[in-house]
Enzyme design. Sequence first.
Site, PDB file in Angstrom:
ATOM      1  N   LYS A  13       0.820  -1.409  -0.059  1.00 57.40           N
ATOM      2  CA  LYS A  13       0.035   0.045   0.015  1.00 57.40           C
ATOM      3  C   LYS A  13       0.818   1.163  -0.083  1.00 57.40           C
ATOM      4  O   LYS A  13       0.741   2.081  -0.810  1.00 57.40           O
ATOM      5  CB  LYS A  13      -0.891  -0.061   1.327  1.00 57.40           C
ATOM      6  CG  LYS A  13      -1.773  -1.380   1.235  1.00 57.40           C
ATOM      7  CD  LYS A  13      -2.860  -1.008   2.556  1.00 57.40           C
ATOM      8  CE  LYS A  13      -1.864  -0.947   3.882  1.00 57.40           C
ATOM      9  NZ  LYS A  13      -1.324  -2.295   4.177  1.00 57.40           N
ATOM     10  N   ARG A  88      -9.150   0.933   9.332  1.00 58.35           N
ATOM     11  CA  ARG A  88      -8.505  -0.528   9.657  1.00 58.35           C
ATOM     12  C   ARG A  88      -9.621  -1.359  10.489  1.00 58.35           C
ATOM     13  O   ARG A  88      -9.438  -2.451  10.782  1.00 58.35           O
ATOM     14  CB  ARG A  88      -7.316  -0.340  10.400  1.00 58.35           C
ATOM     15  CG  ARG A  88      -5.997  -0.788   9.770  1.00 58.35           C
ATOM     16  CD  ARG A  88      -4.933  -0.513  10.467  1.00 58.35           C
ATOM     17  NE  ARG A  88      -3.660  -1.175  10.096  1.00 58.35           N
ATOM     18  CZ  ARG A  88      -2.635  -0.652   9.411  1.00 58.35           C
ATOM     19  NH1 ARG A  88      -2.916   0.749   8.977  1.00 58.35           N
ATOM     20  NH2 ARG A  88      -1.578  -1.157   9.160  1.00 58.35           N
ATOM     21  N   ARG A 122      11.487  -5.792   4.671  1.00 55.95           N
ATOM     22  CA  ARG A 122      11.351  -4.169   4.544  1.00 55.95           C
ATOM     23  C   ARG A 122      12.127  -3.278   5.371  1.00 55.95           C
ATOM     24  O   ARG A 122      12.641  -3.523   6.364  1.00 55.95           O
ATOM     25  CB  ARG A 122       9.971  -3.807   5.137  1.00 55.95           C
ATOM     26  CG  ARG A 122       9.510  -2.311   5.013  1.00 55.95           C
ATOM     27  CD  ARG A 122       8.090  -1.995   5.037  1.00 55.95           C
ATOM     28  NE  ARG A 122       7.385  -2.337   6.278  1.00 55.95           N
ATOM     29  CZ  ARG A 122       6.040  -2.281   6.341  1.00 55.95           C
ATOM     30  NH1 ARG A 122       5.190  -1.937   5.306  1.00 55.95           N
ATOM     31  NH2 ARG A 122       5.555  -2.903   7.234  1.00 55.95           N
ATOM     32  N   ARG A 155      11.899  -1.169  10.956  1.00 55.95           N
ATOM     33  CA  ARG A 155      10.777  -0.919  11.690  1.00 55.95           C
ATOM     34  C   ARG A 155      10.673  -2.097  12.932  1.00 55.95           C
ATOM     35  O   ARG A 155      10.772  -3.159  12.714  1.00 55.95           O
ATOM     36  CB  ARG A 155       9.548  -0.930  11.134  1.00 55.95           C
ATOM     37  CG  ARG A 155       9.086   0.652  10.343  1.00 55.95           C
ATOM     38  CD  ARG A 155       8.082   0.368   9.396  1.00 55.95           C
ATOM     39  NE  ARG A 155       6.850   0.063  10.028  1.00 55.95           N
ATOM     40  CZ  ARG A 155       5.749  -0.006   9.276  1.00 55.95           C
ATOM     41  NH1 ARG A 155       5.710   0.383   8.019  1.00 55.95           N
ATOM     42  NH2 ARG A 155       4.702  -0.595   9.905  1.00 55.95           N
ATOM     43  N   ARG A 166       0.275  -8.317  13.961  1.00 52.99           N
ATOM     44  CA  ARG A 166      -0.433  -7.602  13.066  1.00 52.99           C
ATOM     45  C   ARG A 166      -1.292  -8.132  11.886  1.00 52.99           C
ATOM     46  O   ARG A 166      -2.080  -7.918  11.581  1.00 52.99           O
ATOM     47  CB  ARG A 166       0.802  -6.747  12.400  1.00 52.99           C
ATOM     48  CG  ARG A 166       1.339  -5.558  12.996  1.00 52.99           C
ATOM     49  CD  ARG A 166       2.644  -5.059  12.704  1.00 52.99           C
ATOM     50  NE  ARG A 166       2.367  -4.409  11.235  1.00 52.99           N
ATOM     51  CZ  ARG A 166       3.665  -4.514  10.525  1.00 52.99           C
ATOM     52  NH1 ARG A 166       4.728  -5.057  10.905  1.00 52.99           N
ATOM     53  NH2 ARG A 166       3.545  -3.899   9.479  1.00 52.99           N
TER      54      ARG A 166
HETATM   55  P1  ADP Z   1       1.621  -1.608   7.679  1.00 48.15           P
HETATM   56  O1  ADP Z   1       2.791  -1.324   6.912  1.00 48.15           O
HETATM   57  O2  ADP Z   1       1.569  -2.587   8.482  1.00 48.15           O
HETATM   58  O3  ADP Z   1       0.390  -1.268   6.630  1.00 48.15           O
HETATM   59  P2  ADP Z   1       1.144   1.062   8.856  1.00 48.15           P
HETATM   60  O4  ADP Z   1       2.451   1.872   8.549  1.00 48.15           O
HETATM   61  O5  ADP Z   1       0.114   1.394   7.939  1.00 48.15           O
HETATM   62  O6  ADP Z   1       1.624  -0.508   8.790  1.00 48.15           O
HETATM   63  O7  ADP Z   1       0.975   1.217  10.367  1.00 48.15           O
HETATM   64  C1  ADP Z   1       1.860   0.831  11.175  1.00 48.15           C
HETATM   65  C2  ADP Z   1       1.372   1.001  12.763  1.00 48.15           C
HETATM   66  O8  ADP Z   1       0.592   2.131  12.986  1.00 48.15           O
HETATM   67  C3  ADP Z   1       0.006  -0.218  12.748  1.00 48.15           C
HETATM   68  O9  ADP Z   1       0.605  -1.596  13.095  1.00 48.15           O
HETATM   69  C4  ADP Z   1      -0.908   0.459  14.070  1.00 48.15           C
HETATM   70  O10 ADP Z   1      -0.020   0.299  15.262  1.00 48.15           O
HETATM   71  C5  ADP Z   1      -0.374   2.065  13.617  1.00 48.15           C
HETATM   72  N1  ADP Z   1      -1.785   2.271  12.925  1.00 48.15           N
HETATM   73  C6  ADP Z   1      -1.755   2.769  11.526  1.00 48.15           C
HETATM   74  N2  ADP Z   1      -2.818   2.973  10.995  1.00 48.15           N
HETATM   75  C7  ADP Z   1      -3.941   2.630  11.822  1.00 48.15           C
HETATM   76  C8  ADP Z   1      -5.176   2.634  12.153  1.00 48.15           C
HETATM   77  N3  ADP Z   1      -5.862   3.074  10.985  1.00 48.15           N
HETATM   78  N4  ADP Z   1      -5.867   2.282  13.279  1.00 48.15           N
HETATM   79  C9  ADP Z   1      -5.111   1.840  14.274  1.00 48.15           C
HETATM   80  N5  ADP Z   1      -3.921   1.898  14.283  1.00 48.15           N
HETATM   81  C10 ADP Z   1      -2.934   2.237  13.286  1.00 48.15           C
HETATM   82  P1  ADP Z   2       2.132  -1.832   3.251  1.00 47.83           P
HETATM   83  O1  ADP Z   2       2.332  -0.082   3.032  1.00 47.83           O
HETATM   84  O2  ADP Z   2       1.146  -2.341   2.502  1.00 47.83           O
HETATM   85  O3  ADP Z   2       2.483  -2.315   4.695  1.00 47.83           O
HETATM   86  P2  ADP Z   2       4.799  -1.526   1.867  1.00 47.83           P
HETATM   87  O4  ADP Z   2       4.374  -0.764   0.965  1.00 47.83           O
HETATM   88  O5  ADP Z   2       5.373  -0.923   3.044  1.00 47.83           O
HETATM   89  O6  ADP Z   2       3.357  -2.370   2.403  1.00 47.83           O
HETATM   90  O7  ADP Z   2       5.865  -2.763   1.240  1.00 47.83           O
HETATM   91  C1  ADP Z   2       6.114  -3.801   2.147  1.00 47.83           C
HETATM   92  C2  ADP Z   2       7.562  -4.142   1.614  1.00 47.83           C
HETATM   93  O8  ADP Z   2       7.592  -4.807   0.466  1.00 47.83           O
HETATM   94  C3  ADP Z   2       8.595  -3.137   1.472  1.00 47.83           C
HETATM   95  O9  ADP Z   2       9.591  -3.566   1.708  1.00 47.83           O
HETATM   96  C4  ADP Z   2       8.468  -2.749  -0.133  1.00 47.83           C
HETATM   97  O10 ADP Z   2       9.561  -2.318  -0.650  1.00 47.83           O
HETATM   98  C5  ADP Z   2       8.080  -4.204  -0.767  1.00 47.83           C
HETATM   99  N1  ADP Z   2       7.081  -4.259  -1.806  1.00 47.83           N
HETATM  100  C6  ADP Z   2       6.112  -3.641  -2.143  1.00 47.83           C
HETATM  101  N2  ADP Z   2       5.704  -3.840  -3.130  1.00 47.83           N
HETATM  102  C7  ADP Z   2       6.245  -4.929  -3.880  1.00 47.83           C
HETATM  103  C8  ADP Z   2       6.283  -5.761  -5.010  1.00 47.83           C
HETATM  104  N3  ADP Z   2       5.007  -5.601  -5.703  1.00 47.83           N
HETATM  105  N4  ADP Z   2       6.791  -6.748  -4.990  1.00 47.83           N
HETATM  106  C9  ADP Z   2       7.972  -6.844  -4.262  1.00 47.83           C
HETATM  107  N5  ADP Z   2       8.077  -6.088  -2.950  1.00 47.83           N
HETATM  108  C10 ADP Z   2       7.276  -5.266  -2.844  1.00 47.83           C
END
Ligand code: ADP
Ligand code: ADP
Length: 214
Positions: A13, A88, A122, A155, A166
Amino acid sequence: MKFVFFGAPGAGKGTMAAKAATAFKLPHISTGEIFRGAMRAGTPLGLKVKAIVESGGLVSDELTVELVRDRLAQTDAQGGWLLDGFPRTMAQATALDSFCPEDYVIDLEVRDVKVIERLSGRRMCKGCGRIYHTKFMPSKNPDTCDDCGGAIYTRDDDKEESVRVRLENYRKQTSPLEAYYEKRGTLIRVDGEGDADSVWSVLHGVMQKLIDRT
Ligand code: ADP
Ligand code: ADP
Ligand code: ZN
């Protein structure tokens, strides 16, 4: 145009929303990035959410909803936005409906095995939040960001124990939203399993069509 980016942690995402923000000139609003920024700066919000974010738990709906409501009220968000990581929970989804309903939800579909592989490699830039992957999207230099020279780190919530929490939270609290948006007719499924360039190429086409249609 108002897009929600939906999908499991690690689905891509943040990566795709960053590309879409540049391509379609829409603000990329990531709740995770807002929380991490506050934690880095040591603000009251950051101190409040640090333990829960690092353990992989969800921040309270009350706090998160208020934060998003304020963010969406800012000037740059009046012409549309890309929401990444919100909503979420069902409570967050109904709150969003009440103040600023989405046009479309982009559902990035990626199986668990891939998601785990992505999360375990990541890396993120401390300075600008750019997302890397040790294998799939490495930075030129392993320790510094290509864009801003900031330090690259893992992270705390990408460590194994937090990842488990998660994914469990995603299954229980977030994945039911898929049916909610599907019923409404705003859910757009995109296969997120290919490499980043292929996923982006498909996604770009899908979003362009949705924008042209209105
Ligand atoms: P991910 O890469 O797992 O999608 P995010 O960067 O979106 O993670 O979120 C990291 C953390 O921030 C989550 O695991 C949670 O602790 C908190 N967080 C982010 N968005 C939300 C939300 N909409 N509601 C509750 N907690 C959130
Ligand atoms: P989210 O926000 O849904 O948690 P991220 O965008 O942070 O996901 O992506 C998670 C990990 O996967 C990161 O290390 C990113 O560089 C990698 N990644 C994202 N898209 C792809 C893809 N299409 N193929 C392989 N790796 C990816
Ligand atoms: Zn950077």
